[in-house]
Design an enzyme around this catalytic site. Structure first.
Site, short mmCIF file in Angstrom:
data_model
loop_
_atom_site.label_atom_id
_atom_site.label_comp_id
_atom_site.label_asym_id
_atom_site.label_seq_id
_atom_site.Cartn_x
_atom_site.Cartn_y
_atom_site.Cartn_z
N CYS A 77 5.41 111.46 32.36
CA CYS A 77 5.22 110.53 33.48
C CYS A 77 6.18 109.35 33.40
O CYS A 77 6.66 108.86 34.43
CB CYS A 77 3.79 110.04 33.52
N HIS A 134 -0.31 105.46 31.68
CA HIS A 134 0.34 106.36 32.64
C HIS A 134 1.39 105.59 33.41
O HIS A 134 1.27 104.38 33.63
CB HIS A 134 -0.72 106.92 33.58
N ASN A 174 1.74 109.53 42.55
CA ASN A 174 1.50 110.09 41.23
C ASN A 174 2.41 111.31 41.04
O ASN A 174 3.08 111.74 41.97
CB ASN A 174 0.03 110.48 41.09
#
Length: 336
Positions: free
Chosen positions: A114, A282, A302
């Site tokens: 990520c 994240h 995302n």
């Protein structure tokens, strides 16, 4: 004996009062408990309850803070006039000539990359925006994840600021999603069904970081070194108006934040932490902001494909540093 029995009853009562046995974070009971609080968002099923939490946590690939002596990117501070900031903003609408790039929801698949995805997505957007739509490329998450040694540990996590520093010092080539051929290095890990059953193969264990290759994919007819893109990277001061000003003028940014177990079941509305334990760090891309039912939010993309959340997007409470979302903001100026 009577006192022992009484003490046991008291302990049992206390345990029940404080939750006793907690419901599984992916269970219907846990989802229902979130929705029963009638907060600013709604939960629903994203991940199958059989998905090991350990696998999900491995997707949260922002490593803990680096030592103070580690390399840092420079800070940018704007002279902000708050009256010039609109109440709502969406980069896809502000730069329609770049909407296909800005609105591209990627999939990090079975890899804790990520930190790389948030960076290359924002860089791709900014190349398009700051070229007035004349340069439309996807910067390669594969190249950044596999080749930036100082960024951390690839699929086992990394540091977003090191990703931006690497882009500035070394450069990152082009490359899009798995199976595409419109750049130098496409993502090599196949997308999968992170969530409920879908058209893809089920996700398995987290992959090992692919080997760094200083060549482009076969058949691309692109040379690796000449394809590298660079730019000036920087961190943005961690205030609401500074972040808004940066996005409004220059494009989306990368942010990292703390994820709690309830976030995994986000479906709609403006997320704020309600219940559940800390799960990990994240990284994502912020592309705008707005107000929903009197609640200010950041609009975020995302990298868990379009089946998660609100078609791959989510909103999170803005202006109060919810889950530290406003603490670490990164951007940059592409070189042409």
């Amino acid at each position: 004996m009577k006192y022992v029995l009484l003490f046991s009853v008291v302990l049992a009562t206390i345990a029940l009062s404080y939750g006793g046995v907690k419901p599984h974070p992916l269970s219907d009971e846990f989802i229902a408990s979130i929705n029963s609080k009638k907060t600013t968002w709604k939960a629903g099923r994203n991940f199958d309850i059989s998905t090991p939490l350990s696998d999900i946590k491995k997707l949260l690939g922002v490593l803990p803070k680096k030592p103070d002596a580690a390399r840092k990117v420079s800070y940018r501070v704007h002279s902000v006039i708050s009256d010039d900031i609109p109440e709502s903003f969406d980069a896809r609408e502000a730069w329609p000539e770049c909407a296909s790039i800005i609105g591209d929801i990627r999939d990090q698949a079975t890899c804790g990359s990520c930190w790389a995805f948030g960076a290359v997505e924002a860089i791709s957007d900014r190349i398009c925006i700051q070229s007035n739509g004349t340069v439309k490329v996807s910067i390669s998450a594969e190249d950044l994840n596999d080749c930036c040694i100082e960024c951390g540990d690839g699929c086992n996590g990394g540091w977003p600021d090191e990703a931006w520093s690497y882009w500035q010092r070394i450069g990152v080539v082009t490359g899009g999603k798995y199976g595409t051929s419109d750049g130098c290095k496409a993502y090599s890990i196949a997308p999968c069904d992170h969530h409920v059953d879908g058209p893809l193969e089920p996700c398995g264990d987290v992959q090992s970081t692919p080997t760094c290759k200083s060549t482009c994919d076969e058949g691309t007819n692109i040379e690796y070194e000449p394809d590298k893109r660079t730019g000036l990277s920087y961190a943005i001061k961690s205030t609401e108006h500074q972040i808004q000003w940066e996005i409004f003028h220059f494009g989306p940014v990368e942010a990292d934040y703390d994820v709690y177990e309830d976030f995994l079941s986000y479906k709609s509305g403006v997320y704020q932490h309600v219940s559940g334990d800390y799960a990990g760090g994240h990284a994502v891309k912020i592309l705008g902001w707005g107000v929903e039912n009197d609640t200010p939010y950041w609009l975020i993309a995302n990298s868990w494909n379009e089946d998660w959340g609100d078609k791959g997007y989510f909103k999170i409470l803005r202006g109060s540093n919810e889950c530290n979302i406003e603490s670490d903001i990164l951007g940059g100026t592409p070189e042409f």
